[in-house]
Design a protein around this motif. Sequence first.
Motif, PDB file in Angstrom:
ATOM      1  N   ALA A 529       0.831  -1.199   0.000  1.00 25.33           N
ATOM      2  CA  ALA A 529       0.000   0.000   0.000  1.00 25.33           C
ATOM      3  C   ALA A 529       0.867   1.251   0.000  1.00 25.33           C
ATOM      4  CB  ALA A 529      -0.939  -0.016   1.208  1.00 25.33           C
ATOM      5  N   LYS A 530       1.943   1.238   0.779  1.00 28.15           N
ATOM      6  CA  LYS A 530       2.871   2.379   0.798  1.00 28.15           C
ATOM      7  C   LYS A 530       3.533   2.554  -0.568  1.00 28.15           C
ATOM      8  CE  LYS A 530       4.083   2.308   5.716  1.00 28.15           C
ATOM      9  NZ  LYS A 530       5.189   2.092   6.705  1.00 28.15           N
ATOM     10  N   MET A 531       3.850   1.447  -1.214  1.00 26.92           N
ATOM     11  CA  MET A 531       4.457   1.531  -2.537  1.00 26.92           C
ATOM     12  C   MET A 531       3.472   2.110  -3.555  1.00 26.92           C
ATOM     13  SD  MET A 531       6.474  -2.152  -2.601  1.00 26.92           S
ATOM     14  CE  MET A 531       7.326  -1.874  -4.155  1.00 26.92           C
ATOM     15  N   LEU A 532       2.163   1.891  -3.303  1.00 26.79           N
ATOM     16  CA  LEU A 532       1.144   2.404  -4.211  1.00 26.79           C
ATOM     17  C   LEU A 532       0.828   3.869  -3.955  1.00 26.79           C
ATOM     18  CD1 LEU A 532      -1.272  -0.657  -4.149  1.00 26.79           C
ATOM     19  CD2 LEU A 532      -0.164   0.250  -6.204  1.00 26.79           C
ATOM     20  N   SER A 535       3.827   7.511   1.694  1.00 22.14           N
ATOM     21  CA  SER A 535       3.836   7.336   3.150  1.00 22.14           C
ATOM     22  C   SER A 535       2.446   7.493   3.766  1.00 22.14           C
ATOM     23  CB  SER A 535       4.812   8.341   3.793  1.00 22.14           C
ATOM     24  OG  SER A 535       4.447   9.670   3.438  1.00 22.14           O
ATOM     25  N   ASP A 536       1.559   8.255   3.095  1.00 21.13           N
ATOM     26  CA  ASP A 536       0.203   8.442   3.630  1.00 21.13           C
ATOM     27  C   ASP A 536      -0.677   7.284   3.188  1.00 21.13           C
ATOM     28  OD1 ASP A 536       0.934  10.859   4.785  1.00 21.13           O
ATOM     29  OD2 ASP A 536       0.457  11.981   2.951  1.00 21.13           O
ATOM     30  N   LEU A 537      -0.883   6.360   4.101  1.00 23.12           N
ATOM     31  CA  LEU A 537      -1.694   5.187   3.765  1.00 23.12           C
ATOM     32  C   LEU A 537      -3.162   5.576   3.644  1.00 23.12           C
ATOM     33  CD1 LEU A 537      -0.249   2.280   5.944  1.00 23.12           C
ATOM     34  CD2 LEU A 537      -0.176   2.528   3.479  1.00 23.12           C
ATOM     35  N   THR A 538      -3.782   5.062   2.602  1.00 23.52           N
ATOM     36  CA  THR A 538      -5.221   5.276   2.430  1.00 23.52           C
ATOM     37  C   THR A 538      -5.905   3.911   2.372  1.00 23.52           C
ATOM     38  OG1 THR A 538      -5.097   5.241   0.024  1.00 23.52           O
ATOM     39  CG2 THR A 538      -4.766   7.380   1.091  1.00 23.52           C
ATOM     40  N   GLN A 539      -7.178   3.942   2.646  1.00 24.20           N
ATOM     41  CA  GLN A 539      -7.928   2.698   2.594  1.00 24.20           C
ATOM     42  C   GLN A 539      -7.949   2.136   1.185  1.00 24.20           C
ATOM     43  OE1 GLN A 539      -9.049   1.097   5.257  1.00 24.20           O
ATOM     44  NE2 GLN A 539      -9.676  -0.618   3.936  1.00 24.20           N
ATOM     45  N   ALA A 540      -7.994   3.035   0.212  1.00 24.10           N
ATOM     46  CA  ALA A 540      -8.005   2.590  -1.188  1.00 24.10           C
ATOM     47  C   ALA A 540      -6.702   1.875  -1.528  1.00 24.10           C
ATOM     48  CB  ALA A 540      -8.202   3.789  -2.117  1.00 24.10           C
ATOM     49  N   ALA A 541      -5.582   2.413  -1.028  1.00 22.05           N
ATOM     50  CA  ALA A 541      -4.289   1.782  -1.287  1.00 22.05           C
ATOM     51  C   ALA A 541      -4.233   0.411  -0.641  1.00 22.05           C
ATOM     52  CB  ALA A 541      -3.155   2.664  -0.764  1.00 22.05           C
TER      53      ALA A 541
END
Length: 551
Positions: A529-532, A535-541
């Motif tokens: 998710a971080k790679m997508l 650093s700001d994690l989202t639920q979508a990621a």
Amino acid sequence: MLQFLAIQNYTLINQIEIDFKNGFSIITGETGSGKSILLGALGLVLGQRPDTNILKDKDRRCVIEASFNVTKYHLQKFFADSDMEYEEETILRREILPNGKTRAFVNDSPVNIKLLKELGYKLIDIHSQNQNLALGDPEYQMGIVDTYAQHPFLLDDYQTQFEAYQTIKKDLKDQEEIARKEKSDLDYFQFQLQQLLDANLVEDEQALLESELETLNHAEEIKTNLFKASNLLNEGDVTIISLLKEARTAIDQVKNVFTEGEEFYKRFESSCIELQDLASELEKSYESMEFDPSRISLLNEKLDTIYGLQQKHRVDSIEGLIQVREDLDEKVQRISSSDDVIEKLKLQLQKQESKLSKASQKLSKSRKSVIPEIEKALESQLIQLGMAHAKIKFEQTVINEYQYLGQDLIRILFSANKNGQLEEISKVASGGEVSRLMLSIKYLISASTALPSIVFDEIDTGVSGEIADKMGVVMQKMAENIQVISITHLPQIASKGTYHYKVYKADDELETYSNIVLLDKESRIEELAKMLSGSDLTQAAMENAKVLLSK
């Protein structure tokens, strides 16, 4: 396969230990986290040269250890030939000491770096981004064909014949050069030799000649004194012998009445006989002693010749001159026969070139036979990687010159566009196209040679999205037969791995250091998710990461 890697005191690493698995493994981490450090440490234990200032603690040694399972590598003969103990779990160790010196070990036995590197090539293939540049190197291009052709016996035979050819060629060149130099001096050597031959030298002759000359130079003096000595003994009115005889007669008259008389008489008798012999020899010597100017001249001439030769050749004896004569004779004979030697070498070279030519032709024929297969396989693979119009050609040219790899020149020509002109890769291929081509080559080689393990260091440079996903699929397929480890920044590829390692940088009160961890399922979803998304994690990621993993 690579089973275990341990690193101590290497740049930002205090101490880490990593267990690797078979199949497809992924290594990710932010830029600067230490992925390249990890790869550098692996390179060191495989025999690469260390950079300066790699010790984290300058007062302690750096130790890097890697364990490989070599059961299926068929390395028993290599270990035996290298005088090393074979073990199915082979441990390589490299130590860098604070003074800059390095040591290498295989199964705890010390080895040199050359042997360590040679073994490393048999255990694992590390594909760095530098290899993308190597794709334009003709020698690397040749290696692709040779590896796919699986004809090491043909290449070994050619190189054996080539080395023999080069040896004879060098010997011929050296002999021709020696002959050229020495022939210019042949007349001088022959002149020197003839002088020594004309001298008719005989061992121990010099001392005899010098003694005879000394005698002849004093002939008159010797003759006079011989005459004087002879006269005193046996000539004239009163002589030594006549007086001695009178003394003998006197003793003879009293020997019957004198106890010691008989003994004295015998001694006088013996002395008389001895002196008479001496007088006779003196007379003969006197009569034979003659002053002979011609003989003196002959002796002086002979000795002058000897002295002159000794001075010329810097020796101090007849024996030394004889040795010089023998050496010159050998040299003259060698120079005189050098033409025969050269002709023999030319004949040897001709025969060896015939063997070399046959070996070269077999090698070229084998290469030519597999090139269409390579071109077809690579084009098919490139189509799967989104290059529908890719064309690739391995152009083979046979030259007249014999080289270490044969008489062939291999040049890879490439076009990614429909109806595009085939050109050298470096002129027409983008970074992403080179990455896909390189992956296709590695896939082809691994399928044909069953490489034990391969590490890809960001081979996905220049691609993204669907192409990255397809490259990940290719690596997955490769991992069905060999161990594949891929260092990547792309989530599409990272999601394809069976195992996922994360390299990270951490701080404590004293220092900054790098570490690595094997991610579990939840941690892996978070990393993807971080790679997508950054650093700001989202639920979508997070949801996208789960989708990627589910594929």
